[in-house]
Write an enzyme that holds these catalytic residues in place. Structure first.
Site, PDB file in Angstrom:
ATOM      1  N   SER A 143     123.894  32.080 -83.616  1.00 43.33           N
ATOM      2  CA  SER A 143     125.111  31.405 -84.079  1.00 43.33           C
ATOM      3  C   SER A 143     124.685  30.235 -84.957  1.00 43.33           C
ATOM      4  CB  SER A 143     125.884  30.864 -82.871  1.00 43.33           C
ATOM      5  OG  SER A 143     127.031  30.134 -83.292  1.00 43.33           O
ATOM      6  N   TYR A 157     126.354  26.209 -74.705  1.00 43.12           N
ATOM      7  CA  TYR A 157     126.326  27.401 -75.564  1.00 43.12           C
ATOM      8  C   TYR A 157     125.334  27.197 -76.714  1.00 43.12           C
ATOM      9  CZ  TYR A 157     127.984  30.682 -79.138  1.00 43.12           C
ATOM     10  OH  TYR A 157     128.067  31.649 -80.109  1.00 43.12           O
TER      11      TYR A 157
HETATM   12  P1  NAP Z   1     133.562  38.962 -77.703  1.00 45.61           P
HETATM   13  O1  NAP Z   1     134.563  39.408 -78.715  1.00 45.61           O
HETATM   14  O2  NAP Z   1     134.006  38.176 -76.528  1.00 45.61           O
HETATM   15  O3  NAP Z   1     132.769  40.260 -77.187  1.00 45.61           O
HETATM   16  C1  NAP Z   1     131.703  40.096 -76.267  1.00 45.61           C
HETATM   17  C2  NAP Z   1     131.087  41.452 -75.948  1.00 45.61           C
HETATM   18  O4  NAP Z   1     129.990  41.244 -75.054  1.00 45.61           O
HETATM   19  C3  NAP Z   1     132.029  42.409 -75.247  1.00 45.61           C
HETATM   20  O5  NAP Z   1     131.721  43.737 -75.610  1.00 45.61           O
HETATM   21  C4  NAP Z   1     131.710  42.179 -73.761  1.00 45.61           C
HETATM   22  O6  NAP Z   1     132.092  43.320 -72.995  1.00 45.61           O
HETATM   23  C5  NAP Z   1     130.188  41.997 -73.854  1.00 45.61           C
HETATM   24  N1  NAP Z   1     129.593  41.255 -72.737  1.00 45.61           N
HETATM   25  C6  NAP Z   1     129.870  40.006 -72.310  1.00 45.61           C
HETATM   26  N2  NAP Z   1     129.095  39.692 -71.244  1.00 45.61           N
HETATM   27  C7  NAP Z   1     128.300  40.771 -71.022  1.00 45.61           C
HETATM   28  C8  NAP Z   1     127.306  41.068 -70.061  1.00 45.61           C
HETATM   29  N3  NAP Z   1     126.943  40.192 -69.109  1.00 45.61           N
HETATM   30  N4  NAP Z   1     126.685  42.269 -70.113  1.00 45.61           N
HETATM   31  C9  NAP Z   1     127.033  43.184 -71.063  1.00 45.61           C
HETATM   32  N5  NAP Z   1     127.979  42.967 -71.998  1.00 45.61           N
HETATM   33  C10 NAP Z   1     128.605  41.775 -71.961  1.00 45.61           C
HETATM   34  O7  NAP Z   1     132.414  38.092 -78.383  1.00 45.61           O
HETATM   35  P2  NAP Z   1     132.017  37.928 -79.929  1.00 45.61           P
HETATM   36  O8  NAP Z   1     132.831  36.851 -80.509  1.00 45.61           O
HETATM   37  O9  NAP Z   1     131.996  39.249 -80.593  1.00 45.61           O
HETATM   38  O10 NAP Z   1     130.523  37.371 -79.767  1.00 45.61           O
HETATM   39  C11 NAP Z   1     129.411  38.251 -79.780  1.00 45.61           C
HETATM   40  C12 NAP Z   1     128.154  37.473 -80.085  1.00 45.61           C
HETATM   41  O11 NAP Z   1     128.320  36.792 -81.322  1.00 45.61           O
HETATM   42  C13 NAP Z   1     127.806  36.416 -79.046  1.00 45.61           C
HETATM   43  O12 NAP Z   1     126.417  36.392 -78.843  1.00 45.61           O
HETATM   44  C14 NAP Z   1     128.283  35.116 -79.682  1.00 45.61           C
HETATM   45  O13 NAP Z   1     127.527  34.026 -79.247  1.00 45.61           O
HETATM   46  C15 NAP Z   1     128.019  35.418 -81.144  1.00 45.61           C
HETATM   47  N6  NAP Z   1     128.829  34.618 -82.073  1.00 45.61           N
HETATM   48  C16 NAP Z   1     130.174  34.801 -82.191  1.00 45.61           C
HETATM   49  C17 NAP Z   1     130.902  34.052 -83.117  1.00 45.61           C
HETATM   50  C18 NAP Z   1     132.372  34.273 -83.371  1.00 45.61           C
HETATM   51  O14 NAP Z   1     132.927  33.625 -84.274  1.00 45.61           O
HETATM   52  N7  NAP Z   1     133.044  35.161 -82.669  1.00 45.61           N
HETATM   53  C19 NAP Z   1     130.244  33.078 -83.892  1.00 45.61           C
HETATM   54  C20 NAP Z   1     128.875  32.890 -83.719  1.00 45.61           C
HETATM   55  C21 NAP Z   1     128.172  33.676 -82.817  1.00 45.61           C
HETATM   56  P3  NAP Z   1     132.383  43.266 -71.397  1.00 45.61           P
HETATM   57  O15 NAP Z   1     133.165  42.022 -71.128  1.00 45.61           O
HETATM   58  O16 NAP Z   1     133.114  44.537 -71.130  1.00 45.61           O
HETATM   59  O17 NAP Z   1     131.038  43.266 -70.754  1.00 45.61           O
END
Ligand code: NAP
Length: 259
Positions: A143, A157
């Site tokens: 991130s 985080y």
């Molecule tokens: P999200 O929409 O909440 O999706 C998270 C995914 O991870 C889901 O498929 C969830 O499925 C899975 N997950 C969560 N905990 C887990 C576990 N313990 N074991 C296996 N699967 C797990 O999140 P996102 O926004 O796409 O974020 C994904 C990544 O991008 C993260 O690493 C986050 O730090 C990074 N990121 C996101 C943003 C943003 O703007 N969204 C910005 C910077 C970085 P289940 O709950 O079914 O397990």
């Protein structure tokens, strides 16, 4: 055109929705055989089914990235279904928002366990298979928050997201002798279900702070991951690509207004 993903066995953690789904969809569209991983089989399988309907090869798999046993089962299943493992996208992560004054040791451990241990464990479990690949690639979703910027409520985080890069910089040296590269994509604010939960005001104020004046899409992150996983990126390791619409660049709140 990047053709080197076709036929490769790809695992994406956290791929049932959000950025992971975007990454997985880009790999599936480019001919990768994709394992879609989340803790909920129905959701992972529903996403895999979408990719199959669009002509891709994909399979849903339920596993928790904080469990070594789950990660070993995942690696074995992907290798046996798709003839090995070439590319691992360690993407799954969580971002609960709590200011330091209210942050408990348990909150800290929970986020660290998912984001940091949850990066290390799938990499460790997949390593024996990645070593056998002629295009072994690891792409970590970090991130901008932590490695570059800060935001109230995300100290824990941000520490994990910066920690992933510390891990990467040694992993890429240890794995170089196997021809495996390890790189990271650093998303800015990307339109996902997880981010939508932070509310419309958050999205609006973030868009206003981004030079390209909008949030990114999950596919924007997918294409950066695809490049890092390609044969063409074989000489890039231990590096980061920021995909943020220029969000980290303005020097002051006034910088965009004056443009
Ligand atoms: P999200 O929409 O909440 O999706 C998270 C995914 O991870 C889901 O498929 C969830 O499925 C899975 N997950 C969560 N905990 C887990 C576990 N313990 N074991 C296996 N699967 C797990 O999140 P996102 O926004 O796409 O974020 C994904 C990544 O991008 C993260 O690493 C986050 O730090 C990074 N990121 C996101 C943003 C943003 O703007 N969204 C910005 C910077 C970085 P289940 O709950 O079914 O397990």
């Amino acid at each position: 055109m990047l053709t080197s993903i076709a036929g490769k066995s790809v695992i994406v953690t956290g791929a049932s929705k959000g950025i992971g789904k975007g990454i997985a969809s880009v790999f599936a569209k480019n001919g990768g055989k994709v394992f879609v991983v989340s803790r909920h089989l129905d959701e992972a399988e529903a996403t895999a089914e979408e990719f199959r309907k669009a002509g891709g090869t994909a399979k849903g798999f339920a596993a928790d990235i904080t469990s070594m046993g789950d990660m070993q089962m995942l690696a074995e299943a992907a290798a046996s279904a798709h003839g090995g493992i070439d590319i691992l996208c360690a993407n799954a992560g969580i971002f609960p928002q709590t200011k330091i004054e209210d942050l408990s040791p348990e909150d800290w451990d929970f986020v660290s366990s998912t984001n940091l241990k949850g990066t290390f464990l799938p990499i460790k479990a997949c390593l024996p298979y990645l070593k056998k690949s002629d295009q072994g690639r690891i792409v970590i979703t970090s991130s901008i928050t932590g490695p570059v910027t800060g935001f109230p409520g995300w100290a824990h985080y941000g520490a994990t997201k910066a920690g992933q890069l510390g891990f990467m910089r040694t992993a890429c040296i240890e794995f170089a002798k196997y021809g495996i590269t390890v790189n990271a994509v650093l998303p800015g604010n990307i339109k996902t279900e997880g981010l939508a939960a932070l509310g419309p005001d958050y999205e609006k104020s973030m868009a206003a702070s981004i030079p390209l004046n909008k949030l990114g899409t999950v596919e924007d992150i997918g294409y950066a991951a695809l490049f890092l996983a390609s044969k063409e990126a074989a000489y890039i390791t231990g590096q980061t690509i920021i995909v943020d619409g220029g969000q980290i660049l303005p020097e002051s709140m006034d910088a965009l207004a004056q443009a």
